[in-house]
Every structure is written in C-alpha cells, then in structure tokens.
Design an enzyme around this catalytic site. Sequence first.
Site, PDB file in Angstrom:
ATOM      1  N   SER A  93      -9.688   1.850   2.988  1.00 25.10           N
ATOM      2  CA  SER A  93      -8.798   2.617   2.161  1.00 25.10           C
ATOM      3  C   SER A  93      -7.764   1.774   1.415  1.00 25.10           C
ATOM      4  CB  SER A  93      -8.062   3.650   3.015  1.00 25.10           C
ATOM      5  OG  SER A  93      -7.258   3.003   3.985  1.00 25.10           O
TER       6      SER A  93
ATOM      7  N   LYS B 151       0.871  -1.185   0.000  1.00 24.17           N
ATOM      8  CA  LYS B 151       0.000   0.000   0.000  1.00 24.17           C
ATOM      9  C   LYS B 151       0.903   1.229   0.000  1.00 24.17           C
ATOM     10  CE  LYS B 151      -3.860   1.964   2.707  1.00 24.17           C
ATOM     11  NZ  LYS B 151      -4.747   1.763   3.878  1.00 24.17           N
TER      12      LYS B 151
ATOM     13  N   SER C 199      -9.967  -0.618   7.160  1.00 19.14           N
ATOM     14  CA  SER C 199      -9.409  -0.496   5.808  1.00 19.14           C
ATOM     15  C   SER C 199      -8.675  -1.701   5.253  1.00 19.14           C
ATOM     16  CB  SER C 199      -8.473   0.700   5.734  1.00 19.14           C
ATOM     17  OG  SER C 199      -9.228   1.864   5.617  1.00 19.14           O
TER      18      SER C 199
HETATM   19  N1  GLN Z   1     -13.242   4.182   6.586  1.00 19.60           N
HETATM   20  C1  GLN Z   1     -12.638   4.645   7.791  1.00 19.60           C
HETATM   21  C2  GLN Z   1     -12.240   6.083   7.627  1.00 19.60           C
HETATM   22  O1  GLN Z   1     -12.566   6.641   6.651  1.00 19.60           O
HETATM   23  C3  GLN Z   1     -11.455   3.792   8.142  1.00 19.60           C
HETATM   24  C4  GLN Z   1     -10.295   4.034   7.285  1.00 19.60           C
HETATM   25  C5  GLN Z   1      -9.117   3.179   7.646  1.00 19.60           C
HETATM   26  O2  GLN Z   1      -9.245   2.141   8.288  1.00 19.60           O
HETATM   27  N2  GLN Z   1      -7.949   3.664   7.277  1.00 19.60           N
HETATM   28  O3  GLN Z   1     -11.622   6.673   8.430  1.00 19.60           O
END
Ligand code: GLN
Length: 485
Positions: free
Chosen positions: A151, A76, A175
């Site tokens: 994400s 990532k 995410s």
């Molecule tokens: N969807 C959540 C957010 O927008 C979690 C994102 C994540 O785990 N990085 O913060």
Amino acid sequence: MHTKTIAELLKILDKGECSSEELTKIYLARIQKLDKTLNSFITITEEFALSAARIADEKRRKEDKAPLLGVPIAHKDIFCTQGIKTSCGSKMLDNFISPYDATIVTKLKEAGTILLGKTNMDEFAMGSSNETSFYGPVHNPWDPALVAGGSSGGSAAAVAANLTPAATGTDTGGSIRQPAALCGLTGLKPTYGRVSRYGMIAFASSLDQAGPLAKTAEDCALLLQAMAGVDIKDSTSIDNPVPNYNTMLNNSLEGLKIGLPKEFFGEGLHPEVEMAVQNALKTLEKMGAKVFDIELPNTKLAIPTYYVIAPAECSSNLSRYDGVRFGYRCDNPQNLEDLYKRSRGEGFGPEVKRRILIGTYVLSAGYFDAYYVQAQKVRKLITTDFINAFSKVDVILGPTTPSPAFNIGEKTKDPVSMYLCDIYTISVNLAGLPALSMPGGFVQQCPIGIQLIGNYFEEGKLLNIAHQFQQLTDWHQKTPLTFKE
Ligand code: GLN
C-alpha cells in the site's frame, strides 16, 4: 542533485555546496512538473517545506548537529501530521486535518528532515497495488502502465522517480517491501515494536509497523536511526536499546549463514525472479556467506491466516469512523442509524468494506472459535517455524514478490490473486520479525526485489548485508529513464 542519496546530500549540505532551501525547491519543482503522470502525492506541503528548510539552513549556520538536518522527505498519508491533511487514502478522511503529529513524524522532524508532502496509498493501507486509493492509482515510474505496488505505492513511486530522496511507509503484510521491490528501492519493515505506532492510522494493530523506503540500505539506516525507539504513547513499542546502525554497515559477511526456505521457490514464482535470487546468493557467497536449505512448513497457511486476523482487527479499528466525531459525514441524516449507515457506506471504498465484512464475520459469536481462534493458533505455528529456522541460520533470503509489477487493472477484479502478491512477505508480519527488500535485478525494464528476513531486532544485520550487497552490485543505482533528468 535529485539522484543523490541522503548520505550524499548530507555531505553536500555540510560543505555548503547547496542549501536546504535550494534542495527543497529542486524537489518541489520536480513534484510539480512530474507527478501528474505518477499521482504519487496526495498533498504537497510547499509552504511548510520552504519555511522548515530556511530554519534548517539557519540552524546549520549555528552548527546544529541534527543528523538529517535539511534533508527533504515525504510521509505516507497514514501518518498524522499536525495542521496538514491526513487522508489515509480514503474519502472518509478527505477532510481530516490532524491536530497532532505521529511520533515518527515528530522524531524525523527533530532529526532535521523537511516534509515535502504526503504520499498516495491504498485506502487504509489495504491493498498491494495502490489501486484502492480514493485519489486514484499510483503509476510505476519504470512504466506508467504498471502498478507501483502497495500500500505504500506513493512513497515508492516518489522515491524511484527522484521526487524525494526518501519516504516513510507502513507494512502490515508487505506494504513497504512489495512496493520497494516493484519500484527498485530498498525498504525496511522493522521488528514489531521497534518503531512507535502512535499517530499512525491503525489498520491491523498487531501487524502494522512503520519503516523507511530509500535508494540504499545506508539511507534506510539513517532513517531508521531517527525513527526507532520506545514511546510511552505506544504501549506495544519495545524498550530495547537502539544500536548505531551506521557503524554496523561495514561488518564482514564472512561466515554469515543464509537460509533458503524451500517453500519460497515453488509454483507461481517467476523464473527470472528466481534467477535474480540465485545471482544475489552468488554475490553474497563471494563475500564469505554460506547457504543452507531450510524449511518454513507453514508458509502456505500465512495468507489465509492473515486474511482472518487483519480483517478482524481492521473491523474493530475502523468502527471509530462513524460520521460523528471526525471524518466524512453524509448529508441530511434522518436519524442516528441512518447517519452511521450512510456515512460509512459513502465514506469507505469497496476493498475496505470487504475487509470489514470479513472481519465482523470471523469475530461473530458463532464463528469466532472456528476462524479467529484457529487463525491465532496457526499464527503461533508460523512464528515457531521462524524461531526454529533462526536456531540454524542468521538470516533468511528469498524473493520479495512472486513476479515483477503487473498492469494497472490486471488484478482488481480478482481479490484473491491480488492477495497472493504478498505470499513471501505476510508471514514476517504474523511473526513480528524485521525484513528488508533490496533491488536485485530486472525482468525487462521492471525491477525485482530480494528479501532478507532477520531475527527479532536484527535490523542492523539486514542493513549490513544489504549495504555490502550494494557495494558489489549497481541495481540500486538504476533510475527510470523518464525521471533521470
Ligand atoms: N497487501 C496486504 C493487504 O492488502 C498488506 C497491506 C499492508 O501491508 N498494509 O492487506
């Protein structure tokens, strides 16, 4: 070759049926040919990959025993990689070449993996659909009209489309698990502190944790083995011995106590997702597991609590992007204030700005007690719910997401409906627990994820349950038709 798991590829490499260089070329060619429709990669590190693969082949000839020697993977783009662009999905870091490697990058390199490239992600990992990326949305390999989740959506799409055998991700509120669920993969978010955060660009430091996305639980075990462990460069990493996950995969599930939280089966859950969870339970019961009803009464407070704590931490973490030392700088600043304002105003996208605004608001002198301190108290209640549950059961099971993948663009105008995608995943991060998502069915052609939540440091148990489940089911073997050949 490209549909094989890491475990299978290691056998092929060991027998000399294929070299790491040949394998790496296969994946690089697939990325070149097929990623146009997915947008799962931000950077392809072809030269790095080929030279590392040749070195791996040389080492194998010398009987080097690195556990993942010659296996291609992707990271990532939140992990710093020395000499390689590390953008975090943001215009702010579009020009940033990291001068050092994140600890997990070093560890996976030492384990013998070959880096194919850096995957697309929501900007600074803020999002649940990969639509906040400066580099554009990632498309779901099962249907390009759908989101891949976020994400870590680039990592998930790349693995599901067989562009890489596995990839790394990070999970602050879901995410890793949510995109794994929406793309039909196995994804593991380890216990907070199990894996070093050094060199992983910070979003919300008390919640962020890195983990693997792969086709199977067995592959996740191989990757976690290489990633886990204390790191003197991360004071929040925990000095707890790393067990041999591989030897735990075949433990019997006889007598395993599974807790079903009633709060995970209420309004908003897609009926076919619920059905998939019930079917998964039946499979696990066949193997000797027992199911118990449990309660996690503060579940409904998880999203509001997270959306105070995570923005508060991000507003502090992201204050370093000031246009001075590294990252984006505006043209012709008139004075220091203009430099700050325009560099940040032009460098960050709308979701990141929204979070910074919320974060600075909840941390401001007048509102600190009402929001931030209150959220920390509720965080404690949520954690206590889990501790109580684990005094009765060994593991908690439920859906990973309320519904399968949605259309690109469907939720972008409505941040709250986007935030609700993480309703079953976020409380796990607030409590710092490990959790895994594994494929458990389909709604039409869209994969569904089953979530397993474990007690602290019980990654081995989660991997064991998922591996056993994958011996009796074939959801994890399905591949989107367009990316099969
Ligand atoms: N969807 C959540 C957010 O927008 C979690 C994102 C994540 O785990 N990085 O913060």
